[in-house]
Design a protein around this motif. Structure first.
Motif, PDB file in Angstrom:
ATOM      1  N   PHE A  67       0.869  -1.336   0.000  1.00 55.18           N
ATOM      2  CA  PHE A  67      -0.031  -0.082  -0.044  1.00 55.18           C
ATOM      3  C   PHE A  67       0.945   1.407   0.008  1.00 55.18           C
ATOM      4  N   GLY A  68       0.771   2.161  -0.864  1.00 57.95           N
ATOM      5  CA  GLY A  68       1.417   3.368  -1.183  1.00 57.95           C
ATOM      6  C   GLY A  68       0.833   4.785  -1.395  1.00 57.95           C
ATOM      7  N   LEU A  69       1.707   5.601  -1.059  1.00 60.07           N
ATOM      8  CA  LEU A  69       1.175   6.907  -1.481  1.00 60.07           C
ATOM      9  C   LEU A  69       2.399   7.792  -1.645  1.00 60.07           C
ATOM     10  N   VAL A  70       2.065   9.009  -2.492  1.00 58.54           N
ATOM     11  CA  VAL A  70       3.079  10.154  -2.508  1.00 58.54           C
ATOM     12  C   VAL A  70       2.448  11.437  -2.319  1.00 58.54           C
ATOM     13  N   VAL A  71       2.919  11.984  -1.269  1.00 57.35           N
ATOM     14  CA  VAL A  71       2.345  13.425  -0.869  1.00 57.35           C
ATOM     15  C   VAL A  71       3.335  14.444  -1.209  1.00 57.35           C
ATOM     16  N   GLN A  72       2.784  15.587  -1.829  1.00 57.08           N
ATOM     17  CA  GLN A  72       3.499  16.780  -2.240  1.00 57.08           C
ATOM     18  C   GLN A  72       3.096  17.958  -1.045  1.00 57.08           C
ATOM     19  N   PHE A  73       3.998  18.448  -0.408  1.00 54.54           N
ATOM     20  CA  PHE A  73       3.585  19.595   0.416  1.00 54.54           C
ATOM     21  C   PHE A  73       4.167  20.666  -0.240  1.00 54.54           C
ATOM     22  N   THR A  74       3.690  21.833  -0.384  1.00 54.84           N
ATOM     23  CA  THR A  74       4.084  23.274  -0.656  1.00 54.84           C
ATOM     24  C   THR A  74       4.214  23.749   0.676  1.00 54.84           C
ATOM     25  N   LEU A  75       5.277  24.572   1.005  1.00 54.44           N
ATOM     26  CA  LEU A  75       5.392  25.339   2.329  1.00 54.44           C
ATOM     27  C   LEU A  75       5.262  26.721   2.242  1.00 54.44           C
ATOM     28  N   HIS A  76       5.008  27.488   3.169  1.00 53.28           N
ATOM     29  CA  HIS A  76       4.646  28.890   3.266  1.00 53.28           C
ATOM     30  C   HIS A  76       6.073  29.962   2.856  1.00 53.28           C
ATOM     31  N   ASP A  77       7.009  29.646   3.512  1.00 53.45           N
ATOM     32  CA  ASP A  77       7.954  30.424   3.268  1.00 53.45           C
ATOM     33  C   ASP A  77       9.501  29.686   3.716  1.00 53.45           C
ATOM     34  N   GLU A  78      10.662  30.285   3.566  1.00 55.44           N
ATOM     35  CA  GLU A  78      11.677  29.482   4.396  1.00 55.44           C
ATOM     36  C   GLU A  78      11.791  29.110   5.718  1.00 55.44           C
ATOM     37  N   PRO A  79      11.170  29.840   6.517  1.00 54.29           N
ATOM     38  CA  PRO A  79      11.085  29.812   8.042  1.00 54.29           C
ATOM     39  C   PRO A  79      10.057  28.588   8.165  1.00 54.29           C
ATOM     40  N   ALA A  80       9.105  28.568   7.335  1.00 52.03           N
ATOM     41  CA  ALA A  80       8.212  27.486   7.693  1.00 52.03           C
ATOM     42  C   ALA A  80       8.794  26.187   7.227  1.00 52.03           C
ATOM     43  N   ALA A  81       9.519  26.183   6.134  1.00 52.09           N
ATOM     44  CA  ALA A  81      10.336  25.137   5.530  1.00 52.09           C
ATOM     45  C   ALA A  81      11.283  24.439   6.496  1.00 52.09           C
ATOM     46  N   ALA A  82      11.997  25.499   7.138  1.00 55.00           N
ATOM     47  CA  ALA A  82      13.059  24.819   8.311  1.00 55.00           C
ATOM     48  C   ALA A  82      12.224  24.236   9.312  1.00 55.00           C
ATOM     49  N   ALA A  83      10.990  24.703   9.731  1.00 59.19           N
ATOM     50  CA  ALA A  83      10.501  24.307  10.860  1.00 59.19           C
ATOM     51  C   ALA A  83       9.780  22.881  10.629  1.00 59.19           C
ATOM     52  N   PHE A  84       9.167  22.842   9.365  1.00 59.49           N
ATOM     53  CA  PHE A  84       8.488  21.547   8.796  1.00 59.49           C
ATOM     54  C   PHE A  84       9.601  20.568   8.625  1.00 59.49           C
ATOM     55  N   ASP A  85      10.831  20.869   8.417  1.00 60.86           N
ATOM     56  CA  ASP A  85      12.015  19.746   8.000  1.00 60.86           C
ATOM     57  C   ASP A  85      12.228  19.405   9.658  1.00 60.86           C
ATOM     58  N   ALA A  86      12.345  20.300  10.566  1.00 55.36           N
ATOM     59  CA  ALA A  86      12.564  19.837  11.940  1.00 55.36           C
ATOM     60  C   ALA A  86      11.338  18.647  12.358  1.00 55.36           C
ATOM     61  N   LEU A  87      10.191  19.191  11.964  1.00 55.65           N
ATOM     62  CA  LEU A  87       9.218  18.342  12.661  1.00 55.65           C
ATOM     63  C   LEU A  87       9.226  16.767  11.575  1.00 55.65           C
ATOM     64  N   VAL A  88       9.588  17.055  10.286  1.00 54.60           N
ATOM     65  CA  VAL A  88       9.664  15.718   9.703  1.00 54.60           C
ATOM     66  C   VAL A  88      10.871  14.809  10.315  1.00 54.60           C
ATOM     67  N   GLU A  89      11.967  15.371  10.749  1.00 57.14           N
ATOM     68  CA  GLU A  89      13.073  14.645  11.381  1.00 57.14           C
ATOM     69  C   GLU A  89      12.632  13.854  12.687  1.00 57.14           C
ATOM     70  N   ARG A  90      11.734  14.634  13.567  1.00 59.01           N
ATOM     71  CA  ARG A  90      11.134  14.019  14.979  1.00 59.01           C
ATOM     72  C   ARG A  90      10.138  12.880  14.404  1.00 59.01           C
ATOM     73  N   THR A  91       9.380  12.919  13.391  1.00 64.08           N
ATOM     74  CA  THR A  91       8.494  12.036  12.802  1.00 64.08           C
ATOM     75  C   THR A  91       9.235  10.907  12.429  1.00 64.08           C
ATOM     76  N   VAL A  92      10.072  11.017  11.306  1.00 66.34           N
ATOM     77  CA  VAL A  92      11.049   9.880  10.938  1.00 66.34           C
ATOM     78  C   VAL A  92      11.723   9.087  12.046  1.00 66.34           C
ATOM     79  N   ALA A  93      11.973   9.628  13.180  1.00 60.93           N
ATOM     80  CA  ALA A  93      12.972   8.958  13.998  1.00 60.93           C
ATOM     81  C   ALA A  93      11.816   8.038  14.449  1.00 60.93           C
ATOM     82  N   GLY A  94      10.607   8.338  14.821  1.00 61.88           N
ATOM     83  CA  GLY A  94       9.628   7.626  15.247  1.00 61.88           C
ATOM     84  C   GLY A  94       9.262   6.303  14.342  1.00 61.88           C
TER      85      GLY A  94
END
Length: 105
Positions: free
Chosen positions: A5-32
């Motif tokens: 079962f698979g999926l592809v998700v494309q996210f468009t982020l608000h701006d550079e600060p949002a991208a940096a915060a999103f990337d940090a959230l992703v890092e924590r999520t991927v660790a789990g």
């Protein structure tokens, strides 16, 4: 492979600060995901060349039950609850059973 079962998700982020915060959230999520989800076959997050505010996720699960288990994990629940503050739009593409080479699950 037919139950995968698979999926592809494309996210468009608000701006550079949002991208940096999103990337940090992703890092924590991927660790789990890496330590707590044996049914997650692949969970890859990509940056897109020449589009610094876009992230593409490729997710592959052993089956629909593994995806459902992923959606209930605390790290995923947190990601889903927090991502909205960083994302201006997202698109999900649901994938049918893959053809090709896949690790044994």
């Amino acid at each position: 492979m037919s139950e995968a079962f698979g999926l592809v998700v494309q996210f468009t982020l608000h701006d550079e600060p949002a991208a940096a915060a999103f990337d940090a959230l992703v890092e924590r999520t991927v660790a789990g995901i890496a330590t707590q989800e044996p049914g997650t076959v692949a969970y890859l997050v990509h940056r897109v060349a020449d589009r610094p505010l876009v992230r593409v996720f490729y997710e592959l699960y052993a089956d629909k039950a593994a995806f459902d288990a992923h959606e209930q994990q605390p790290h995923t629940v947190r990601f889903l609850a927090e991502r909205g503050q960083f994302v201006s739009r997202f698109e999900v593409t649901w994938l049918q059973a893959p053809a090709g080479k896949m690790p044994a699950v």
